[in-house]
Each structure stands twice: as C-alpha cells, then as structure tokens.
Design an enzyme around this catalytic site. Structure first.
Site, mmCIF file in Angstrom:
data_model
loop_
_atom_site.group_PDB
_atom_site.id
_atom_site.type_symbol
_atom_site.label_atom_id
_atom_site.label_comp_id
_atom_site.label_asym_id
_atom_site.label_seq_id
_atom_site.Cartn_x
_atom_site.Cartn_y
_atom_site.Cartn_z
ATOM 1 N N GLY A 46 -2.327 -46.161 5.258
ATOM 2 C CA GLY A 46 -3.751 -46.411 5.474
ATOM 3 C C GLY A 46 -4.604 -45.477 4.650
ATOM 4 O O GLY A 46 -4.153 -44.386 4.265
ATOM 5 N N GLN A 51 -11.956 -40.887 1.900
ATOM 6 C CA GLN A 51 -10.825 -40.134 1.352
ATOM 7 C C GLN A 51 -10.753 -40.223 -0.168
ATOM 8 O O GLN A 51 -10.077 -39.423 -0.805
ATOM 9 C CB GLN A 51 -9.505 -40.650 1.943
ATOM 10 C CG GLN A 51 -9.342 -40.321 3.411
ATOM 11 C CD GLN A 51 -8.004 -40.800 3.902
ATOM 12 O OE1 GLN A 51 -7.842 -41.959 4.251
ATOM 13 N NE2 GLN A 51 -7.023 -39.908 3.912
ATOM 14 N N CYS A 93 -1.709 -37.592 7.645
ATOM 15 C CA CYS A 93 -2.866 -38.093 6.904
ATOM 16 C C CYS A 93 -2.748 -37.640 5.457
ATOM 17 O O CYS A 93 -2.388 -36.491 5.202
ATOM 18 C CB CYS A 93 -4.140 -37.535 7.528
ATOM 19 S SG CYS A 93 -5.643 -37.988 6.647
ATOM 20 N N LEU A 94 -3.060 -38.543 4.530
ATOM 21 C CA LEU A 94 -2.973 -38.196 3.110
ATOM 22 C C LEU A 94 -3.942 -37.073 2.735
ATOM 23 O O LEU A 94 -3.735 -36.394 1.734
ATOM 24 C CB LEU A 94 -3.244 -39.436 2.240
ATOM 25 C CG LEU A 94 -2.198 -40.556 2.356
ATOM 26 C CD1 LEU A 94 -2.647 -41.779 1.583
ATOM 27 C CD2 LEU A 94 -0.832 -40.082 1.875
ATOM 28 N N HIS A 135 -7.041 -44.439 13.307
ATOM 29 C CA HIS A 135 -7.051 -43.268 12.412
ATOM 30 C C HIS A 135 -8.031 -43.486 11.253
ATOM 31 O O HIS A 135 -8.833 -42.606 10.931
ATOM 32 C CB HIS A 135 -5.622 -43.038 11.900
ATOM 33 C CG HIS A 135 -5.476 -41.917 10.918
ATOM 34 N ND1 HIS A 135 -4.730 -40.792 11.173
ATOM 35 C CD2 HIS A 135 -5.980 -41.749 9.670
ATOM 36 C CE1 HIS A 135 -4.795 -39.976 10.124
ATOM 37 N NE2 HIS A 135 -5.538 -40.540 9.194
ATOM 38 N N GLU A 136 -7.972 -44.677 10.645
ATOM 39 C CA GLU A 136 -8.846 -44.945 9.489
ATOM 40 C C GLU A 136 -10.308 -45.085 9.920
ATOM 41 O O GLU A 136 -11.202 -44.620 9.221
ATOM 42 C CB GLU A 136 -8.375 -46.180 8.724
ATOM 43 C CG GLU A 136 -6.949 -46.102 8.175
ATOM 44 C CD GLU A 136 -6.600 -44.795 7.489
ATOM 45 O OE1 GLU A 136 -7.492 -44.166 6.886
ATOM 46 O OE2 GLU A 136 -5.421 -44.384 7.561
ATOM 47 N N HIS A 139 -11.883 -41.800 10.267
ATOM 48 C CA HIS A 139 -12.341 -41.239 8.983
ATOM 49 C C HIS A 139 -13.780 -41.659 8.677
ATOM 50 O O HIS A 139 -14.542 -40.886 8.100
ATOM 51 C CB HIS A 139 -11.450 -41.722 7.826
ATOM 52 C CG HIS A 139 -10.210 -40.908 7.609
ATOM 53 N ND1 HIS A 139 -10.242 -39.575 7.260
ATOM 54 C CD2 HIS A 139 -8.898 -41.245 7.648
ATOM 55 C CE1 HIS A 139 -8.997 -39.130 7.111
ATOM 56 N NE2 HIS A 139 -8.156 -40.124 7.350
HETATM 57 NI NI NI Z 1 -6.087 -40.083 7.276
#
Ligand code: NI
Length: 169
Positions: A46, A51, A93-94, A135-136, A139
């Site tokens: 995701g 991000q 998370c990236l 989660h997304e 963000h």
């Molecule tokens: Ni994330």
C-alpha cells in the site's frame, strides 16, 4: 510512469492532513500510476500520496504486489463508512523502514471512494485488506502506524529515526 521517492518518518508532509482531490485530471492519473509503480518496486502492499510528497487524498493498495490485477485498488478521496470488530497484527510502513509493531485495527471496513474515472466505488474489506486500507487512509490524515503505538514505543521509534537522519546530514 516513474518511480517517486518515498518520504520517511520525520518529513513534515507525513504529519499533515491531505486535501481532497477536486478534479481527476492528468496530474492525478500520472500520480496514481507512479504510486502503483513505486509501491510494486518497493515492494509494498500500500501507498498513500503524501508518502510520495503529494498532499492529496489518493491511495493505492495491492495485496498481491503486482501479481493479480484484480487485487489493485486505486482510490480517490477514500472514506471509511463502516467498521466492525478488531484485530491485532504486526504492521510496517514504507515510510518507517525496518520497524514492525503490533497495531489494533478493525477486522472489517467499508470504504467509499472514487476510481480514476470518477465512479463511486464501495470496497468491503476484511483482515489484511481492511488493515491496509485503514493504514493508507491514516496517512491521508497525517497519522503513521507508530502514532497508534504506546507513547513510549512511539517516542523510541521517532528518536531512532531522528538520530539516523542526523548522522546522514
Ligand atoms: Ni504506511
């Protein structure tokens, strides 16, 4: 299509509430394609626009990481309209590399959004898909998964990344 740089914890844009997409123009379509490419290359399941340094309400999710086209969601202005139950699972998370922590999320969610053609989409999701969507969408509201941990854990993680950033500078 191009890969974009993934912002890391500490970046101001990750703590900001993203603005709704007003028009699904070519800029948004290109951003969405770039996000898919960036997410698949990472690899991750995701990604949210902040991000990749764009403060707009756009997310991509693909549990198959590019293996199955039907698993790919590109959602504009997503909103959680219903949620049910809860489950605890490790999450990463990236934007927070190499950190995995247990986070409580709803077991089921309903998400309403637009697709890139501006058509309304209703996504009924459970388990990992529900978790990824939550989660997304977090963000888009300036919330990282570490913000959902205990204050002690959160501050330890934030300190670790501040130190790492200071070393690089
Ligand atoms: Ni994330």
């Amino acid at each position: 299509m191009a890969r974009r740089e993934i912002m890391k914890i500490g970046a101001e844009i990750l703590a900001r509430k993203a603005a709704p997409v007003e028009a699904i123009d070519n800029g948004i379509k290109t951003l969405a394609q770039d996000m898919v490419e960036t997410m698949h290359a990472a690899p991750g399941i995701g990604l949210a626009a902040p991000q990749v340094d764009s403060a707009v309400r756009l997310i991509t999710v693909d549990l198959s990481v590019g293996e199955k086209l039907e698993d790919l969601y590109i959602l504009v202005n997503p909103e959680i309209t219903a949620q049910e139950g809860s489950c605890v699972r490790e999450e990463g998370c990236l934007s927070v590399p190499e950190v995995w922590e247990k986070v409580t999320r709803p077991q089921k969610v309903t998400v309403r959004a637009l697709d890139l053609e501006g058509r309304e989409q209703i996504v009924e999701a459970e388990d990992l898909l529900a978790r990824a969507l939550c989660h997304e969408i977090d963000h888009l509201n300036g919330t990282l998964f570490v913000d959902r941990l205990s204050p002690l854990k959160r501050s330890l993680i934030r300190k670790k990344f501040k130190k790492a950033a200071a070393k690089k500078a």
